[in-house]
Write a protein that holds these residues in place. Structure first.
Motif, PDB file in Angstrom:
ATOM      1  N   VAL A  64      28.463  14.005  27.624  1.00 29.82           N
ATOM      2  CA  VAL A  64      29.189  12.812  28.054  1.00 29.82           C
ATOM      3  C   VAL A  64      28.247  11.704  28.532  1.00 29.82           C
ATOM      4  O   VAL A  64      28.515  10.530  28.335  1.00 29.82           O
ATOM      5  CB  VAL A  64      30.194  13.199  29.168  1.00 29.82           C
ATOM      6  N   CYS A  65      27.142  12.080  29.171  1.00 28.16           N
ATOM      7  CA  CYS A  65      26.164  11.132  29.722  1.00 28.16           C
ATOM      8  C   CYS A  65      26.825  10.070  30.597  1.00 28.16           C
ATOM      9  O   CYS A  65      26.763   8.880  30.313  1.00 28.16           O
ATOM     10  CB  CYS A  65      25.363  10.474  28.601  1.00 28.16           C
ATOM     11  N   PRO A  66      27.462  10.491  31.698  1.00 29.07           N
ATOM     12  CA  PRO A  66      28.157   9.521  32.553  1.00 29.07           C
ATOM     13  C   PRO A  66      27.172   8.682  33.374  1.00 29.07           C
ATOM     14  O   PRO A  66      26.014   9.056  33.557  1.00 29.07           O
ATOM     15  CB  PRO A  66      28.990  10.414  33.476  1.00 29.07           C
ATOM     16  N   ASP A  67      27.669   7.546  33.860  1.00 30.55           N
ATOM     17  CA  ASP A  67      26.903   6.698  34.768  1.00 30.55           C
ATOM     18  C   ASP A  67      27.174   7.084  36.218  1.00 30.55           C
ATOM     19  O   ASP A  67      26.352   6.839  37.093  1.00 30.55           O
ATOM     20  CB  ASP A  67      27.269   5.231  34.550  1.00 30.55           C
ATOM     21  N   VAL A  68      28.368   7.632  36.469  1.00 33.54           N
ATOM     22  CA  VAL A  68      28.790   8.047  37.807  1.00 33.54           C
ATOM     23  C   VAL A  68      29.665   9.296  37.640  1.00 33.54           C
ATOM     24  O   VAL A  68      30.398   9.413  36.657  1.00 33.54           O
ATOM     25  CB  VAL A  68      29.615   6.944  38.510  1.00 33.54           C
ATOM     26  N   ILE A  69      29.607  10.198  38.628  1.00 33.13           N
ATOM     27  CA  ILE A  69      30.490  11.366  38.645  1.00 33.13           C
ATOM     28  C   ILE A  69      31.245  11.366  39.964  1.00 33.13           C
ATOM     29  O   ILE A  69      30.644  11.209  41.025  1.00 33.13           O
ATOM     30  CB  ILE A  69      29.695  12.686  38.493  1.00 33.13           C
ATOM     31  N   THR A  70      32.577  11.525  39.886  1.00 35.12           N
ATOM     32  CA  THR A  70      33.372  11.734  41.092  1.00 35.12           C
ATOM     33  C   THR A  70      33.749  13.209  41.145  1.00 35.12           C
ATOM     34  O   THR A  70      34.118  13.798  40.124  1.00 35.12           O
ATOM     35  CB  THR A  70      34.648  10.869  41.146  1.00 35.12           C
ATOM     36  N   LEU A  71      33.639  13.798  42.338  1.00 38.05           N
ATOM     37  CA  LEU A  71      33.894  15.229  42.501  1.00 38.05           C
ATOM     38  C   LEU A  71      34.892  15.481  43.621  1.00 38.05           C
ATOM     39  O   LEU A  71      34.735  14.934  44.720  1.00 38.05           O
ATOM     40  CB  LEU A  71      32.597  15.952  42.882  1.00 38.05           C
ATOM     41  N   ASP A  72      35.877  16.318  43.346  1.00 39.91           N
ATOM     42  CA  ASP A  72      36.714  16.860  44.401  1.00 39.91           C
ATOM     43  C   ASP A  72      35.883  17.967  45.051  1.00 39.91           C
ATOM     44  O   ASP A  72      34.896  18.437  44.472  1.00 39.91           O
ATOM     45  CB  ASP A  72      37.998  17.432  43.796  1.00 39.91           C
ATOM     46  N   VAL A  73      36.262  18.401  46.241  1.00 44.33           N
ATOM     47  CA  VAL A  73      35.523  19.475  46.898  1.00 44.33           C
ATOM     48  C   VAL A  73      36.116  20.829  46.541  1.00 44.33           C
ATOM     49  O   VAL A  73      35.434  21.704  46.012  1.00 44.33           O
ATOM     50  CB  VAL A  73      35.485  19.279  48.434  1.00 44.33           C
ATOM     51  N   ARG A  85      36.598  28.113  40.315  1.00 38.49           N
ATOM     52  CA  ARG A  85      35.356  28.446  39.601  1.00 38.49           C
ATOM     53  C   ARG A  85      34.110  27.880  40.269  1.00 38.49           C
ATOM     54  O   ARG A  85      33.227  28.630  40.621  1.00 38.49           O
ATOM     55  CB  ARG A  85      35.401  28.033  38.132  1.00 38.49           C
ATOM     56  N   LEU A  86      34.018  26.561  40.459  1.00 38.80           N
ATOM     57  CA  LEU A  86      32.833  25.957  41.062  1.00 38.80           C
ATOM     58  C   LEU A  86      33.273  24.723  41.844  1.00 38.80           C
ATOM     59  O   LEU A  86      33.815  23.785  41.278  1.00 38.80           O
ATOM     60  CB  LEU A  86      31.833  25.573  39.966  1.00 38.80           C
ATOM     61  N   ASP A  87      33.039  24.744  43.163  1.00 39.88           N
ATOM     62  CA  ASP A  87      33.508  23.636  43.993  1.00 39.88           C
ATOM     63  C   ASP A  87      32.590  22.414  43.873  1.00 39.88           C
ATOM     64  O   ASP A  87      31.547  22.452  43.210  1.00 39.88           O
ATOM     65  CB  ASP A  87      33.685  24.075  45.446  1.00 39.88           C
ATOM     66  N   GLY A  88      32.980  21.341  44.525  1.00 37.69           N
ATOM     67  CA  GLY A  88      32.249  20.085  44.424  1.00 37.69           C
ATOM     68  C   GLY A  88      30.838  20.143  44.978  1.00 37.69           C
ATOM     69  O   GLY A  88      29.915  19.548  44.412  1.00 37.69           O
ATOM     70  N   PHE A  89      30.631  20.873  46.089  1.00 34.86           N
ATOM     71  CA  PHE A  89      29.292  20.966  46.673  1.00 34.86           C
ATOM     72  C   PHE A  89      28.345  21.747  45.768  1.00 34.86           C
ATOM     73  O   PHE A  89      27.205  21.346  45.557  1.00 34.86           O
ATOM     74  CB  PHE A  89      29.329  21.620  48.050  1.00 34.86           C
ATOM     75  N   ALA A  90      28.812  22.868  45.246  1.00 36.99           N
ATOM     76  CA  ALA A  90      27.981  23.673  44.347  1.00 36.99           C
ATOM     77  C   ALA A  90      27.683  22.903  43.064  1.00 36.99           C
ATOM     78  O   ALA A  90      26.568  22.974  42.531  1.00 36.99           O
ATOM     79  CB  ALA A  90      28.669  24.998  44.029  1.00 36.99           C
ATOM     80  N   THR A  91      28.663  22.152  42.593  1.00 38.30           N
ATOM     81  CA  THR A  91      28.455  21.323  41.396  1.00 38.30           C
ATOM     82  C   THR A  91      27.394  20.268  41.676  1.00 38.30           C
ATOM     83  O   THR A  91      26.473  20.078  40.877  1.00 38.30           O
ATOM     84  CB  THR A  91      29.778  20.662  40.964  1.00 38.30           C
TER      85      THR A  91
END
Length: 156
Positions: free
Chosen positions: A64-73, A77-83
């Motif tokens: 995808v090559c994003p410019d920004v990523i938004t993450l929920d916590v 499977r894998l939470d936002g902090f681990a991601t």
């Protein structure tokens, strides 16, 4: 007896938008929240790609090559902090601006800073604030790339 349909996890990609303000990877396990973020960013000219959780984010981020990523916590499977930590550990993604979109308790902010998160947006959020945060992160990344320096982990 009513018929039911079961759907597996499926990836959702938006179409390529000529002249887009940037590409954002939105990661949230809640379909309604994902769609809300997607619509608000697309209305402001961003191209948006979505992922259901952190594991899917890591699976598609290089395509995808994003410019920004938004993450929920809180995600399966894998939470936002681990991601965030895995994105920061990978030389190919360590420069990507990351924003946590969550309840943003003091503990979440501290954990996010430790994981290398750049910005925090508390749920429920105002759509205009979401756009401001994402635009600021995308512009900062763009400025750093034009100067030839990698986008860092500054807060903003």
């Amino acid at each position: 007896m009513a018929k039911t349909r079961t759907r597996g996890l499926r990836r959702t990609y938006s179409r390529v938008v000529p002249g887009a303000s940037g590409r954002v990877l939105v990661v949230d396990d809640n379909k309604v929240i994902r769609q809300l973020i997607k619509v608000n960013l697309e209305l402001e000219g961003f191209e948006v790609v979505t992922a259901n959780d952190g594991a899917e984010c890591l699976d598609i981020v290089h395509r995808v090559c994003p410019d920004v990523i938004t993450l929920d916590v809180v995600m399966p499977r894998l939470d936002g902090f681990a991601t965030a930590a895995q994105l920061r550990a990978d030389p190919r993604t360590r420069h990507l601006p990351l924003a946590i979109v969550s309840a943003c308790t003091q503990h979440e902010v501290e954990s996010g800073i430790e994981a290398g998160v750049d910005a925090f947006l508390a749920k429920p959020f105002e759509p205009a604030e979401l756009v401001r945060v994402v635009r600021r992160l995308a512009e900062r990344k763009d400025r750093r790339e034009r100067k030839g320096a990698p986008a860092g982990r500054g807060r903003g």
